[in-house]
Scaffold this motif. Structure first.
Motif, PDB file in Angstrom:
ATOM      1  N   ASP A  14      -2.313 -14.309   3.719  1.00 31.53           N
ATOM      2  CA  ASP A  14      -1.871 -14.110   2.334  1.00 31.53           C
ATOM      3  C   ASP A  14      -0.356 -14.014   2.204  1.00 31.53           C
ATOM      4  O   ASP A  14       0.190 -14.245   1.122  1.00 31.53           O
ATOM      5  N   ARG A  15       0.326 -13.639   3.281  1.00 27.64           N
ATOM      6  CA  ARG A  15       1.779 -13.502   3.191  1.00 27.64           C
ATOM      7  C   ARG A  15       2.423 -14.867   3.021  1.00 27.64           C
ATOM      8  O   ARG A  15       2.250 -15.762   3.826  1.00 27.64           O
ATOM      9  N   LYS A  16       3.149 -15.012   1.933  1.00 31.11           N
ATOM     10  CA  LYS A  16       3.896 -16.237   1.669  1.00 31.11           C
ATOM     11  C   LYS A  16       5.318 -15.847   1.262  1.00 31.11           C
ATOM     12  O   LYS A  16       5.578 -14.709   0.873  1.00 31.11           O
ATOM     13  N   SER A  17       6.218 -16.795   1.330  1.00 29.10           N
ATOM     14  CA  SER A  17       7.592 -16.550   0.903  1.00 29.10           C
ATOM     15  C   SER A  17       7.682 -16.712  -0.611  1.00 29.10           C
ATOM     16  O   SER A  17       7.674 -17.831  -1.124  1.00 29.10           O
ATOM     17  N   VAL A  18       7.744 -15.586  -1.305  1.00 27.51           N
ATOM     18  CA  VAL A  18       7.768 -15.573  -2.768  1.00 27.51           C
ATOM     19  C   VAL A  18       9.209 -15.572  -3.250  1.00 27.51           C
ATOM     20  O   VAL A  18      10.028 -14.769  -2.798  1.00 27.51           O
ATOM     21  N   ARG A  19       9.519 -16.433  -4.210  1.00 26.68           N
ATOM     22  CA  ARG A  19      10.892 -16.545  -4.722  1.00 26.68           C
ATOM     23  C   ARG A  19      11.022 -16.171  -6.199  1.00 26.68           C
ATOM     24  O   ARG A  19      12.121 -16.141  -6.723  1.00 26.68           O
ATOM     25  N   LYS A  20       9.909 -15.890  -6.868  1.00 21.71           N
ATOM     26  CA  LYS A  20       9.923 -15.465  -8.263  1.00 21.71           C
ATOM     27  C   LYS A  20       9.359 -14.047  -8.335  1.00 21.71           C
ATOM     28  O   LYS A  20       8.207 -13.822  -7.953  1.00 21.71           O
ATOM     29  N   TYR A  21      10.170 -13.106  -8.849  1.00 24.89           N
ATOM     30  CA  TYR A  21       9.764 -11.703  -8.875  1.00 24.89           C
ATOM     31  C   TYR A  21       9.800 -11.124 -10.290  1.00 24.89           C
ATOM     32  O   TYR A  21      10.596 -11.554 -11.131  1.00 24.89           O
ATOM     33  N   LYS A  22       8.941 -10.149 -10.526  1.00 31.24           N
ATOM     34  CA  LYS A  22       8.961  -9.405 -11.778  1.00 31.24           C
ATOM     35  C   LYS A  22      10.222  -8.544 -11.801  1.00 31.24           C
ATOM     36  O   LYS A  22      10.433  -7.725 -10.904  1.00 31.24           O
ATOM     37  N   GLU A  23      11.028  -8.757 -12.810  1.00 33.85           N
ATOM     38  CA  GLU A  23      12.269  -7.990 -12.905  1.00 33.85           C
ATOM     39  C   GLU A  23      12.002  -6.592 -13.448  1.00 33.85           C
ATOM     40  O   GLU A  23      11.049  -6.359 -14.187  1.00 33.85           O
ATOM     41  N   GLY A  24      12.835  -5.639 -13.059  1.00 38.04           N
ATOM     42  CA  GLY A  24      12.721  -4.271 -13.548  1.00 38.04           C
ATOM     43  C   GLY A  24      11.711  -3.419 -12.808  1.00 38.04           C
ATOM     44  O   GLY A  24      11.457  -2.277 -13.200  1.00 38.04           O
ATOM     45  N   VAL A  25      11.124  -3.948 -11.734  1.00 37.08           N
ATOM     46  CA  VAL A  25      10.172  -3.164 -10.937  1.00 37.08           C
ATOM     47  C   VAL A  25      10.930  -2.377  -9.876  1.00 37.08           C
ATOM     48  O   VAL A  25      11.691  -2.956  -9.090  1.00 37.08           O
ATOM     49  N   THR A  26      10.731  -1.074  -9.866  1.00 33.70           N
ATOM     50  CA  THR A  26      11.414  -0.217  -8.893  1.00 33.70           C
ATOM     51  C   THR A  26      10.441   0.196  -7.793  1.00 33.70           C
ATOM     52  O   THR A  26       9.336   0.668  -8.082  1.00 33.70           O
ATOM     53  N   ILE A  27      10.845  -0.001  -6.567  1.00 33.61           N
ATOM     54  CA  ILE A  27      10.075   0.505  -5.427  1.00 33.61           C
ATOM     55  C   ILE A  27      10.697   1.826  -5.016  1.00 33.61           C
ATOM     56  O   ILE A  27      11.892   1.878  -4.701  1.00 33.61           O
ATOM     57  N   PRO A  28       9.944   2.928  -5.017  1.00 32.05           N
ATOM     58  CA  PRO A  28      10.511   4.224  -4.630  1.00 32.05           C
ATOM     59  C   PRO A  28      11.145   4.159  -3.235  1.00 32.05           C
ATOM     60  O   PRO A  28      10.625   3.497  -2.340  1.00 32.05           O
ATOM     61  N   GLN A  29      12.256   4.849  -3.094  1.00 29.53           N
ATOM     62  CA  GLN A  29      12.944   4.829  -1.803  1.00 29.53           C
ATOM     63  C   GLN A  29      12.061   5.352  -0.675  1.00 29.53           C
ATOM     64  O   GLN A  29      12.153   4.872   0.456  1.00 29.53           O
ATOM     65  N   GLU A  30      11.184   6.317  -0.995  1.00 32.71           N
ATOM     66  CA  GLU A  30      10.313   6.828   0.066  1.00 32.71           C
ATOM     67  C   GLU A  30       9.339   5.755   0.550  1.00 32.71           C
ATOM     68  O   GLU A  30       8.970   5.741   1.734  1.00 32.71           O
ATOM     69  N   ASN A  31       8.946   4.831  -0.332  1.00 28.44           N
ATOM     70  CA  ASN A  31       8.091   3.721   0.096  1.00 28.44           C
ATOM     71  C   ASN A  31       8.847   2.764   1.007  1.00 28.44           C
ATOM     72  O   ASN A  31       8.310   2.276   2.003  1.00 28.44           O
ATOM     73  N   LEU A  32      10.089   2.497   0.650  1.00 25.96           N
ATOM     74  CA  LEU A  32      10.904   1.617   1.481  1.00 25.96           C
ATOM     75  C   LEU A  32      11.196   2.249   2.832  1.00 25.96           C
ATOM     76  O   LEU A  32      11.184   1.565   3.869  1.00 25.96           O
ATOM     77  N   MET A  33      11.438   3.562   2.835  1.00 24.91           N
ATOM     78  CA  MET A  33      11.679   4.248   4.109  1.00 24.91           C
ATOM     79  C   MET A  33      10.427   4.238   4.980  1.00 24.91           C
ATOM     80  O   MET A  33      10.505   4.064   6.202  1.00 24.91           O
ATOM     81  N   GLU A  34       9.258   4.415   4.369  1.00 22.87           N
ATOM     82  CA  GLU A  34       8.009   4.365   5.129  1.00 22.87           C
ATOM     83  C   GLU A  34       7.791   2.974   5.701  1.00 22.87           C
ATOM     84  O   GLU A  34       7.350   2.821   6.847  1.00 22.87           O
ATOM     85  N   LEU A  35       8.132   1.959   4.928  1.00 22.18           N
ATOM     86  CA  LEU A  35       8.029   0.582   5.398  1.00 22.18           C
ATOM     87  C   LEU A  35       8.892   0.364   6.635  1.00 22.18           C
ATOM     88  O   LEU A  35       8.430  -0.182   7.651  1.00 22.18           O
ATOM     89  N   VAL A  36      10.131   0.807   6.576  1.00 25.98           N
ATOM     90  CA  VAL A  36      11.038   0.661   7.714  1.00 25.98           C
ATOM     91  C   VAL A  36      10.556   1.487   8.898  1.00 25.98           C
ATOM     92  O   VAL A  36      10.556   1.025  10.047  1.00 25.98           O
ATOM     93  N   ARG A  37      10.118   2.706   8.621  1.00 25.62           N
ATOM     94  CA  ARG A  37       9.650   3.583   9.703  1.00 25.62           C
ATOM     95  C   ARG A  37       8.493   2.952  10.464  1.00 25.62           C
ATOM     96  O   ARG A  37       8.475   2.933  11.697  1.00 25.62           O
TER      97      ARG A  37
END
Length: 208
Positions: A14-37
């Motif tokens: 299912d993972r594809k390289s997506v180039r069109k995104y919904k604008e104004g969507v915020t990903i919480p920093q804690e989600n991004l940190m968990e992703l990196v962790r």
């Protein structure tokens, strides 16, 4: 032959390289940190973990990044762009890394001390170009994990190697020992990615 698709296989497909995104969507920093962790479970040369990350969420910073990234619109449309960086002095962490291995019971003190010595001697002595090759290889390993984990979390991504790396380093004031390797935009897809064919694995593989 009947096979049942595993969850990992589904995510990979299912993972594809997506180039069109919904604008104004915020990903919480804690989600991004968990992703990196979670992504930092990736392997790396001598376990030196040379990756560093700069996550760009600020709208003004996105606009500043846009021309550096050759005006790829996902830079400003997506929720964030994760800049995967490499640390040319990653070997300076060898002591802390292998001390932790001893403390957690992964190896003996003798083995750890030998690994520290060998790692520092090897990487500190490499020409910069050779060292960058090692780091870029390791950065590729963790970047793939970031994209798969993002998909599992419900986000889409696109990796971008096409950007002005020198301008990026200068604009975002990277220390001399760090250099940019890859940009990964992440967010919620506004349009499906294009499908893409694959060369049959049988044409790419040889056994001896």
């Amino acid at each position: 032959m009947i096979s049942t698709q595993t969850e990992l296989q589904r995510i990979m497909n299912d993972r594809k390289s997506v180039r069109k995104y919904k604008e104004g969507v915020t990903i919480p920093q804690e989600n991004l940190m968990e992703l990196v962790r979670l992504a930092t479970t990736a392997p790396s040369s001598s376990n030196m973990q040379p990756w560093r990350f700069l996550i760009i969420q600020d709208e003004e910073a996105k606009k500043e990044l846009l021309p550096i990234a050759f005006n790829q619109e996902q830079i400003v449309q997506s929720s964030a762009t994760i800049a995967v960086l490499g640390d040319l002095k990653m070997y300076e962490n060898a002591q802390a890394i292998y001390d932790a291995n001893v403390e957690q019971g992964f190896m003996t003190r003798e083995i750890a001390d030998n690994m520290i010595k060998n790692s520092v001697n090897l990487y500190a002595g490499l020409p910069e170009e050779a060292l960058k090759n090692v780091i870029q290889f390791d950065a590729g390993l963790i970047s793939m994990q970031i994209m798969l984990l993002a998909k599992e979390m419900g986000y889409d991504t696109v990796p971008m190697g096409g950007f002005n790396k020198q301008q990026f380093a200068e604009h975002f004031n990277l220390p001399e020992n760090e250099f940019p390797v890859l940009l990964i935009s992440i967010g919620e897809a506004a349009a499906p990615a294009y499908g893409s064919s694959r060369i049959p694995a049988e044409q790419l593989t040889r056994f001896i």
